[in-house]
Design a protein around this motif. Structure first.
Motif, PDB file in Angstrom:
ATOM      1  N   GLY A 167      -4.232   9.838   9.514  1.00 34.52           N
ATOM      2  CA  GLY A 167      -4.495   9.238   8.216  1.00 34.52           C
ATOM      3  C   GLY A 167      -3.766   9.956   7.096  1.00 34.52           C
ATOM      4  O   GLY A 167      -3.213   9.315   6.186  1.00 34.52           O
ATOM      5  N   GLN A 219       0.075   9.030   7.401  1.00 36.04           N
ATOM      6  CA  GLN A 219       0.473   7.646   7.684  1.00 36.04           C
ATOM      7  C   GLN A 219       1.645   7.183   6.815  1.00 36.04           C
ATOM      8  O   GLN A 219       2.505   6.426   7.279  1.00 36.04           O
ATOM      9  CB  GLN A 219      -0.710   6.698   7.546  1.00 36.04           C
ATOM     10  N   GLY A 238      -1.301   1.022  10.034  1.00 34.56           N
ATOM     11  CA  GLY A 238      -2.276   1.875   9.369  1.00 34.56           C
ATOM     12  C   GLY A 238      -2.848   2.920  10.298  1.00 34.56           C
ATOM     13  O   GLY A 238      -2.563   2.943  11.503  1.00 34.56           O
ATOM     14  N   ALA A 239      -3.669   3.780   9.741  1.00 31.39           N
ATOM     15  CA  ALA A 239      -4.262   4.862  10.526  1.00 31.39           C
ATOM     16  C   ALA A 239      -5.364   4.327  11.433  1.00 31.39           C
ATOM     17  O   ALA A 239      -6.178   3.498  11.004  1.00 31.39           O
ATOM     18  CB  ALA A 239      -4.827   5.921   9.601  1.00 31.39           C
ATOM     19  N   ARG A 294      -8.937   4.487  13.516  1.00 29.15           N
ATOM     20  CA  ARG A 294     -10.235   5.052  13.152  1.00 29.15           C
ATOM     21  C   ARG A 294     -10.689   6.036  14.236  1.00 29.15           C
ATOM     22  O   ARG A 294     -10.248   5.947  15.399  1.00 29.15           O
ATOM     23  CB  ARG A 294     -11.265   3.956  12.975  1.00 29.15           C
TER      24      ARG A 294
END
Length: 597
Positions: free
Chosen positions: A153, A156, A175-176, A178
């Motif tokens: 995150g 990124q 995107g990052a 989870r």
């Protein structure tokens, strides 16, 4: 009250910093394998499931005791600097330190070669047996650890805009991911499978298969892919500028993992073994030597007297590390003098009632110590948030309040008397861009070499940079009894020493010693850029007694507390005199696990 039980069995034990790796390692016992087979399988899984802390492009020291041998071997998986890496080259680039990320600090990947040497010389199973679990997780997925998700995150934007192959590997729909999300690494799985294909093509002989896989990695398609990428790539790094790497395919072709004798020190009838001064391993032995003349057993394990004494010994030993440690194949490292009882006795006199706030290396054999300058580059060039992450050579999200760590640990013991322990690291996702087509980045251990001429750890072509990686293996009367290690960068040999002393001096069981509250000093500059340090500090977990904290402050320590149970992740396996095996792992981080049967 313990968080976890001490696990015992009659067949085999595995402990590592990831539950999937421990389980995969233990499966090798079910296949008829030994402790070395278990450790190799666990290590390959850790390369997949802990990509923020290690990878195939990284490095590893392995301590190995073969049943009945009475000795401890060190398998050196620390790759050297490229042949083109010279101090002059970095000075021409306007650099006073080796960057902590990017392509410039890349060294020869040592982890793969070391683990295959362990498999070839000490193991019994095939390469396919030990690689199969790692391939399965790379192909079919594994749950992403929260710290790995946090690091991705934080990086990124870098992965989307600059290190795009890393983005293709680690980002999910741009995107990052989870925490806990199912992650795969198809390119890494294909790399492993192609190595297996090369091995099978060599015929049915196990040794020839392992040799073929080594050639494929260091002379074949892996080396060729790395060479082709680095010949033209210019990637942004911690300096905020783009640089081309120095590593070539020829550097890989000219290297193989070596086996060398361990260093050791006797302590209370135990022979404690460590890797050589190309690691920080001897600092554990130096601390033991300093403390041997003191009655630690009379000090409470969380008393101010114990914490003060151990901390002051650490300051002295680590100051010697800064001045004297380096690759003994390229430098005069006075190990015998550093471990000489007379030298230790003289240094012990420097441990006073008050905290020291100065860096005090000794003069072993009358030599004059050389300390490299501390270049704190933390101000760095202005830029995006991810640049601040790259400036920190250690693989952690630096704005996190959690304890930093840079390493993994794998240890295994079987009832036949085989014992092995290793601390794999390097080649983490924050270190360098993923090499296109291979699924893993290169290691950046070169950041630990200094550009100070005349220092034992001065950068030079083909020289191993001094590393923080430092497993420990202990013999009693020539028989293995204990193997252990922890993540933690520069703190490894402080946290593991406390585990060992609480077992040997305070009589704690292994799981109790693993779970005991921990501390360390940041008095000595870190090995990672930007080499920060805080003279006189001692860092404690919050659960330490209030009276201990107050007394340490009275003695002049700069006390800093961190979240309880946030320091260290010690993993250990053991063998008793009646051939019972034991496995323990720290509950910190809810990640490390032990298995015994």
């Amino acid at each position: 009250m313990l968080f976890r039980p001490e696990l015992r069995g009659t067949r085999g034990a595995v402990a590592s910093t990831h539950w999937l790796a421990s389980a995969a390692g233990f499966r090798m016992y079910d296949k008829g394998g030994n402790a070395f087979d278990a450790a190799v399988a666990a290590a390959f899984v850790i390369q997949v499931v802990e990509p923020h802390l290690n990878g195939p492009g990284g490095d590893v020291p392995v301590l190995a005791h073969r049943a009945g041998s009475g000795r401890v071997d060190v398998v050196c998986g620390q790759g050297p600097m490229p042949r083109a890496a010279t101090i002059e080259r970095f000075e021409q680039l306007g650099l006073s330190v080796v960057p902590g990320s990017g392509l410039l600090p890349a060294v020869v990947p040592g982890a793969f070669g070391a683990w295959l040497r362990v498999l070839a010389e000490y193991g019994t199973l095939s390469l396919e047996d030990v690689l199969e679990p790692a391939i399965g997780y790379a192909e079919h997925g594994y749950p992403l650890l929260p710290k790995a998700a946090a690091m991705i995150g934080a990086l990124q934007e870098l992965f989307r805009e600059e290190w795009t192959e890393s983005g293709r590997t680690y980002l999910v729909r741009g995107g990052a991911p989870r925490p806990g999300q199912r992650m795969t690494n198809p390119d890494l799985a294909r790399t492993y499978r192609r190595l297996l294909d090369e091995a099978r093509a060599a015929g049915a002989d196990r040794g020839k298969q392992i040799d073929a896989a080594l050639r494929a990695f260091y002379e074949g398609f892996v080396a060729e892919t790395i060479d082709r990428y680095l010949a033209t790539a210019e990637e942004i790094d911690a300096t905020g500028r783009r640089h081309r790497g120095l590593l070539t395919g020829a550097d890989l072709a000219g290297w193989r993992a070596t086996v060398e004798p361990s260093l050791h020190l006797d302590h209370r009838g135990l022979s404690v073994h460590k890797p050589g001064p190309w690691s920080q391993g001897p600092v554990f032995l130096q601390q033991l030597a300093l403390l041997q003349g003191l009655d630690l057993a009379a000090m409470g394990p969380v008393s101010a007297e114990f914490l003060h004494t151990v901390t002051e010994a650490a300051k002295l030993a680590f100051a010697d590390r800064e001045a004297w440690y380096g690759d003994p194949a390229h430098a005069d490292v006075p190990v015998d003098d550093l471990l000489d009882p007379a030298y230790s006795a003289a240094r012990r006199e420097l441990i006073g009632r008050e905290a020291s706030t100065t860096l005090r290396p000794g003069s072993p054999g009358g030599r004059t110590p050389v300390l490299p300058p501390v270049h704190d580059e933390s101000a760095g060039p202005a830029g995006p948030a991810w640049l601040g992450e790259l400036e920190e050579g250690i693989p952690a999200v630096v704005r996190s309040t959690a304890a930093r760590g840079d390493t993994c640990c794998v240890t295994a013991t079987d009832a036949r008397g085989n014992m092995v322990v290793a601390t794999p690291s390097g080649g983490w996702l924050k270190s360098s861009p993923v090499v296109p087509g291979l699924g893993f980045p290169l290691g950046t251990r070169g950041q630990m070499a200094t550009l100070t001429r005349g220092h034992a750890n001065a950068l030079a072509p083909g020289k191993r940079p001094r590393t923080t990686l430092s497993p420990t293996l202990v013999l009693r009367d020539g028989r293995p009894c204990l193997a252990f290690g922890t993540p933690g960068g520069d703190q490894q040999d402080q946290w593991t020493l406390q585990f060992f002393l609480r077992h040997t001096e305070h009589g704690m069981g292994l799981q109790e010693a693993v779970e005991a509250r921990t501390f360390h000093t940041d008095h000595v500059p870190t090995s990672f850029t930007p080499r920060r340090f805080a003279p006189g500090t001692v860092v404690l977990e919050e659960g330490m007694p209030k009276e201990t904290i107050e007394e340490l402050r009275r003695r002049g320590h700069q006390v800093r507390t961190v979240a309880d149970y946030s320091l260290s992740k010690v993993c250990a396996t053991a063998l008793s005199s009646d051939d019972m095996v034991t496995a323990v792992a720290s509950p910190r981080g809810a990640q490390a696990y032990a298995v015994a049967d």
